[in-house]
Design an enzyme around this catalytic site. Structure first.
Site, PDB file in Angstrom:
ATOM      1  N   GLY A   1      -1.684  10.877  43.984  1.00 44.45           N
ATOM      2  CA  GLY A   1      -1.502  12.137  43.259  1.00 44.45           C
ATOM      3  C   GLY A   1      -2.372  12.171  42.018  1.00 44.45           C
ATOM      4  O   GLY A   1      -2.715  11.142  41.451  1.00 44.45           O
TER       5      GLY A   1
ATOM      6  N   ASP B   1       8.375  20.758  32.315  1.00 48.09           N
ATOM      7  CA  ASP B   1       7.357  20.894  33.366  1.00 48.09           C
ATOM      8  C   ASP B   1       7.981  20.646  34.735  1.00 48.09           C
ATOM      9  O   ASP B   1       7.481  19.865  35.544  1.00 48.09           O
ATOM     10  CB  ASP B   1       6.199  19.918  33.125  1.00 48.09           C
ATOM     11  CG  ASP B   1       4.951  20.288  33.933  1.00 48.09           C
ATOM     12  OD1 ASP B   1       4.866  21.442  34.396  1.00 48.09           O
ATOM     13  OD2 ASP B   1       4.067  19.425  34.090  1.00 48.09           O
TER      14      ASP B   1
END
Length: 620
Positions: A313, A441
């Site tokens: 990622g 977030d």
């Protein structure tokens, strides 16, 4: 005359000419990037009633000359880099009644006894500094205090008996100091208290049992190793049992006498021999559990020189690699921060601080951190995290072919379980951390799944501790210097320079629920003009909800689980339909545009848990 310049990007220092505005009544320059010293000329503003300089980068001492502002009722200098002693002259301002906030600076020295002269003061926050010495007994003279925050300092000694005079106190936080002695019994009669935080001190003796001490959600005492209780419910050593054990031990020692001493000496000798043998064995066969620090070279080797085949990622602040350290049994995930990106070092510090203060089954576990230099002399920062073998929620909602083919779609049960796990993590951050933490977030790529498909919240690079000043905020908001989060998941109020709050996380959670149910990203190109994911679902709820549901979570009618035509879903008797409808309601209520109309995560977690239990009963 009032001057409001808050929430801009002003930099540099404040000009001395500011003191020429002699008729100024209110001055707010908070939430900017101002630096340097606070100009002494501010003391010329003898009509000044309110002064807000918080959330800047001011340094140096607090000007003694502020004591000349004799009409000052509110002074907020928090969240700067002010140092030195608190000037006694501040405490000559008997006019200060609304509040005095000096928190989150680098102030040192003792708290002046003159603080007791602020007899009209309602709110005092001097937390998170480096103040030392005893708590002044004169604070008891501030009988109008409603909120007193002194946590995160180096204060010592006992809690003053004079605090018994603070009968109207609502919030009292003395946590994270070196305070000793017993918890005063007079707190039992403080009926107005909503928060009494005495955690992480050196308090000892029995915990009072009356009044507010019946309410676990009001009193916090963890981290005081010498406290004892009269009830097992307090999860503390029982005071009577402790005394009994001591007496019993004393009698045994008297009876055993020299025999016990001889046995003890023999045991010590054996322990020394075994310890030496263990050291020899460890030298030959190092235990992986002993490895707590990793060098840059260790990380390079573990990630195969940061090979793209190990990359699992990548985001704005860093890249995440799957890795395996030598002698370690399990794989780990290593997040390497992109330090050339704006604010990346702060993101690393934010993650370290947030994860250092949290521990929950639905938060990604941090094994350790690495802050060093690479061979070229460049800074290198990384977090070593627990590896999540099933990747992110995003990878399951929008699967891409890999060497194993496409992932099978998430069924309804898995989505409900994931929704409950995320709610559990957020409820912990919002309701059980002191101070509360806003993740800021929340999105599917930051929800990671373990080998049992349990969800774990990750990426705390934008997380924010919600230090409140005004009790009207209920410790749920703080200053915001621009939108925090990802497009599509950011709460609407953040776009208007709103306050960071737990309600912002609730909004993001609601969007994720709707996304899991519809299979639509909130940034889908279909959402143009005034249409968004919330309105898209709301328009068809409840009677035509089947039109927008992800087909993979609605079993076919052949399975007998649910009618694929949900036109009459409001009156449905089928349990699975009920679970879907209730989950849609959760998503819609959380993503309401107005923050105050959203439920708390405590309420949401309870609701989703009920949905999970209902679904489980259907498949029990």
């Amino acid at each position: 005359m009032s001057l409001y310049l808050e929430t801009n990007l002003f930099s540099g220092s404040l000009p001395d000419t500011l003191g020429n505005l002699s008729r100024l009544f209110e001055l707010s320059i908070s939430q900017n990037k101002l630096s340097g010293r606070i100009p002494v000329s501010i003391s010329n503003l003898n009509q000044l009633n309110e002064l807000y300089l918080q959330d800047n980068d001011f340094n140096g001492p607090i000007p003694e000359a502020l004591g000349n502002c004799k009409k000052l009722e509110m002074l907020n200098l928090s969240c700067n880099r002010l140092d030195g002693d608190i000037p006694k002259q501040l405490f000559t301002l008997s006019s200060i009644s609304e509040g005095l906030d000096l928190s989150h600076n680098q102030l040192s020295g003792q708290i002046p006894l003159e603080i007791g002269d602020l007899i009209n003061l309602g709110l005092l926050n001097i937390s998170n500094n480096q103040l030392s010495g005893r708590i002044p007994s004169t604070l008891g003279q501030c009988v109008h205090l409603e909120s007193l925050h002194m946590e995160g300092n180096l204060l010592e000694g006992k809690i003053p008996e004079s605090f018994s005079e603070l009968r109207g106190i609502i919030e009292l936080d003395l946590s994270r100091n070196n305070i000793s002695g017993a918890i005063p019994k007079f707190f039992e009669s403080f009926s107005s208290l909503d928060l009494l935080n005495l955690s992480f001190n050196n308090l000892e003796g029995p915990v009072p049992t009356g009044g507010i001490f019946h309410n676990k959600s009001v009193v916090y005492i963890k981290g005081n190793k010498k406290l004892c209780g009269s009830s097992p419910l307090l999860k503390l050593p029982l005071c009577d049992a402790k005394a009994s054990r001591e007496n019993h031990t004393s009698k045994i020692l008297k009876i055993l006498g020299l025999s016990a001493v001889s046995l003890l000496l023999l045991s010590c000798l054996m322990a020394i021999v075994l310890k030496q043998r263990k050291k020899v064995e460890q030298a030959a066969h190092p235990s992986c559990k002993e490895l707590k620090k990793f060098s840059y070279a260790d990380i390079v080797k573990a990630t195969n020189s940061f090979s793209t085949s190990n990359l699992i990622g990548s985001g704005k602040s860093g890249s995440v690699y799957k890795a395996r350290f030598e002698l370690e049994e399990h794989s780990v995930a290593i997040k390497v921060f992109k330090l050339d990106q704006l604010d990346a070092p702060n993101s690393f510090l934010a993650e370290c601080e947030a994860l250092r203060n949290t521990r929950h089954r639905n938060l990604v576990k941090v094994i350790t951190a690495c802050s060093t230099f690479d061979p070229s002399g460049h800074q290198f920062k990384a977090l070593i995290l627990e590896y999540m073998p099933n990747g992110s929620l995003e990878s399951w909602l929008y699967p891409k072919p890999d060497k194993y083919g496409l992932k099978s779609p998430l069924n309804l049960g898995s989505r409900i379980m994931i929704a409950m796990d995320i709610a559990s993590a957020l409820d912990y951050l919002h309701s059980h951390c002191l101070p509360p933490i806003a993740h800021c977030d929340l999105k599917p790529s930051n929800v990671l799944l373990d080998d049992a498909m349990g969800a774990h919240l990750a990426d705390f690079g934008l997380a924010k501790f919600l230090h409140s000043f005004s009790h009207s905020c209920h410790q749920s908001s703080t200053s915001l210097l621009g939108p925090r989060g990802s497009i599509g998941y950011i709460a609407p109020e953040y776009g208007f320079a709103g306050k960071l709050s737990t309600e912002g996380d609730v909004y993001s959670y609601g969007i994720i629920i709707l996304e899991m149910l519809t299979g639509k990203r909130p940034t889908d190109e279909m959402f143009t003009d005034d249409l968004n994911l919330h309105k898209y679902v709301e328009k068809v709820f409840p009677h035509k909800i089947a039109e927008v549901l992800d087909p993979s979570i609605v079993p076919s009618s052949e399975d007998g689980d649910v009618d694929n035509n949900l036109d009459h879903v409001n009156n449905a008797t089928n349990g699975m339909e009920s679970c879907i409808m209730h989950l849609v309601e959760v998503g819609l209520s959380c993503s309401i545009e107005t923050p105050k109309d959203r439920p708390t995560m405590q309420v949401v977690y309870a609701g989703v848990t009920t949905i999970k239990e209902t679904y489980g009963a259907l498949h029990g």
